[in-house]
Design an enzyme around this catalytic site. Structure first.
Site, PDB file in Angstrom:
ATOM      1  N   MET A   1      29.971  63.837 -28.750  1.00  0.00           N
ATOM      2  CA  MET A   1      28.493  62.888 -28.349  1.00  0.00           C
ATOM      3  C   MET A   1      27.463  63.343 -29.097  1.00  0.00           C
ATOM      4  SD  MET A   1      29.136  63.482 -24.121  1.00  0.00           S
ATOM      5  CE  MET A   1      29.062  65.218 -23.908  1.00  0.00           C
TER       6      MET A   1
ATOM      7  N   GLU B   1      21.703  59.834 -31.518  1.00  0.00           N
ATOM      8  CA  GLU B   1      21.119  59.188 -32.684  1.00  0.00           C
ATOM      9  C   GLU B   1      19.745  59.911 -32.934  1.00  0.00           C
ATOM     10  OE1 GLU B   1      19.333  55.258 -31.762  1.00  0.00           O
ATOM     11  OE2 GLU B   1      19.366  54.697 -33.611  1.00  0.00           O
TER      12      GLU B   1
ATOM     13  N   CYS C   1      21.067  67.030 -37.756  1.00  0.00           N
ATOM     14  CA  CYS C   1      21.883  66.096 -36.919  1.00  0.00           C
ATOM     15  C   CYS C   1      22.744  65.270 -38.379  1.00  0.00           C
ATOM     16  CB  CYS C   1      20.969  65.021 -36.495  1.00  0.00           C
ATOM     17  SG  CYS C   1      19.669  65.709 -35.343  1.00  0.00           S
TER      18      CYS C   1
ATOM     19  N   GLN D   1      25.590  67.408 -39.061  1.00  0.00           N
ATOM     20  CA  GLN D   1      26.747  67.626 -37.902  1.00  0.00           C
ATOM     21  C   GLN D   1      27.476  66.148 -37.688  1.00  0.00           C
ATOM     22  OE1 GLN D   1      25.473  69.080 -34.246  1.00  0.00           O
ATOM     23  NE2 GLN D   1      24.841  70.930 -34.889  1.00  0.00           N
TER      24      GLN D   1
ATOM     25  N   GLU E   1      17.256  58.879 -29.037  1.00  0.00           N
ATOM     26  CA  GLU E   1      16.606  59.587 -30.321  1.00  0.00           C
ATOM     27  C   GLU E   1      15.584  60.615 -29.846  1.00  0.00           C
ATOM     28  OE1 GLU E   1      16.489  58.347 -33.918  1.00  0.00           O
ATOM     29  OE2 GLU E   1      15.367  60.023 -33.788  1.00  0.00           O
TER      30      GLU E   1
ATOM     31  N   ARG F   1      15.990  63.815 -28.554  1.00  0.00           N
ATOM     32  CA  ARG F   1      16.457  64.207 -27.233  1.00  0.00           C
ATOM     33  C   ARG F   1      15.953  63.308 -26.121  1.00  0.00           C
ATOM     34  NH1 ARG F   1      14.259  69.270 -28.789  1.00  0.00           N
ATOM     35  NH2 ARG F   1      15.584  70.169 -30.230  1.00  0.00           N
TER      36      ARG F   1
ATOM     37  N   THR G   1      10.293  73.292 -31.339  1.00  0.00           N
ATOM     38  CA  THR G   1      10.716  71.818 -30.844  1.00  0.00           C
ATOM     39  C   THR G   1      10.503  71.663 -29.341  1.00  0.00           C
ATOM     40  OG1 THR G   1      12.512  70.293 -31.133  1.00  0.00           O
ATOM     41  CG2 THR G   1      13.159  72.719 -31.088  1.00  0.00           C
TER      42      THR G   1
ATOM     43  N   ASP H   1      14.746  68.408 -22.783  1.00  0.00           N
ATOM     44  CA  ASP H   1      15.825  67.652 -23.038  1.00  0.00           C
ATOM     45  C   ASP H   1      16.078  66.541 -22.096  1.00  0.00           C
ATOM     46  OD1 ASP H   1      17.960  66.592 -24.276  1.00  0.00           O
ATOM     47  OD2 ASP H   1      19.010  68.543 -24.681  1.00  0.00           O
TER      48      ASP H   1
ATOM     49  N   ARG I   1      18.049  63.748 -22.501  1.00  0.00           N
ATOM     50  CA  ARG I   1      19.183  63.186 -22.773  1.00  0.00           C
ATOM     51  C   ARG I   1      19.932  63.157 -21.551  1.00  0.00           C
ATOM     52  NH1 ARG I   1      21.272  66.133 -28.103  1.00  0.00           N
ATOM     53  NH2 ARG I   1      20.356  67.898 -27.081  1.00  0.00           N
TER      54      ARG I   1
HETATM   55 ZN   LIG Z   1      17.616  65.249 -35.992  1.00  0.00          ZN
END
Ligand SMILES: [Zn+2]
EC number: 3.5.4.25
Length: 207
Positions: free
Chosen positions: A52, A55, A69, A72, A93, A95, A115, A127, A129
């Site tokens: 998963m 973006e 990202c 990965q 986008e 998180r 972050t 987060d 997401r």
């Molecule tokens: Zn990234």
């Protein structure tokens, strides 16, 4: 449900013309155009490798040094090209805070916040997401058993709590990048604050 399937060929890393199938969905909850990419799935009976991926325009497209990202994503596509697998590309986008907010967070990170602190300072949770659409996509594809490619325990939990059986968890590599806005601190913060299962020694060794 899974709507339209189209064939595409991808050029990633050392590989050219990687065959894949891109799938659109209907009935997803958050209104975003999430897609699945299916690689090398000759044996439909085999438990598939799943990732998963959320973006990240700056990382996926421009390979920004601030995060890992894009690397990965490429690692995942190359692995799935070899072993077969299904990539869920989720349009959440930064998180889940969106691109412009992520740029705001970059400014704060340049001033010394990590972050997560930067997101918190902007009024967001660590987060945002949500993997419920990912679960719907897996269900639409008829996948109840998966092997999950991730370092993030939240993703594992999201699938298991939705009744998807995760037979195996496969970690991704640490992709360390140098530079003024390099990602070493970002990776260490993901391990220390976000409980990501990355090998911190590998990151320190690369410094
Ligand atoms: Zn990234």
């Amino acid at each position: 449900m899974a709507e339209v399937r189209a064939r595409v060929e991808l050029n990633v890393g050392q590989h050219s013309n990687i065959p894949a199938e891109i799938i659109s969905f209907s009935g997803l909850k958050d209104g975003q155009e999430h897609v699945a990419l299916v690689f090398n799935r000759a044996d439909e009976q085999q438990v598939p490798l799943i990732r998963m991926h959320s973006e990240c325009l700056t990382g996926d497209v421009f390979h920004s040094s601030r995060c890992d990202c894009g690397e990965q994503l490429n690692e995942c596509i190359e692995t799935m090209h070899q072993q077969g697998g299904i990539l869920l590309y989720l349009r959440q986008e930064g998180r889940g805070i969106g691109l412009y907010n992520k740029i705001d967070a970059y400014v704060l990170q340049s001033q010394g916040m990590n972050t997560y602190e930067a997101n918190n300072h902007l009024g967001f949770e660590d987060d945002l997401r949500d993997f419920s659409d990912a679960v719907l996509m897996l269900q639409a594809l008829g996948l109840e058993h998966v092997k999950l490619m991730t370092n993030n325990p939240r993703k594992l939990k999201a699938l298991r709590s939705a009744g998807i059986t995760v037979d195996e968890v496969i970690g991704t590599q640490a992709h360390v990048k140098a530079g003024v806005s390099g990602n070493e601190h970002y990776l260490k913060t993901k391990i220390q604050h976000g409980a990501h299962m990355l090998d911190i020694k590998k990151i320190s060794k690369a410094e």
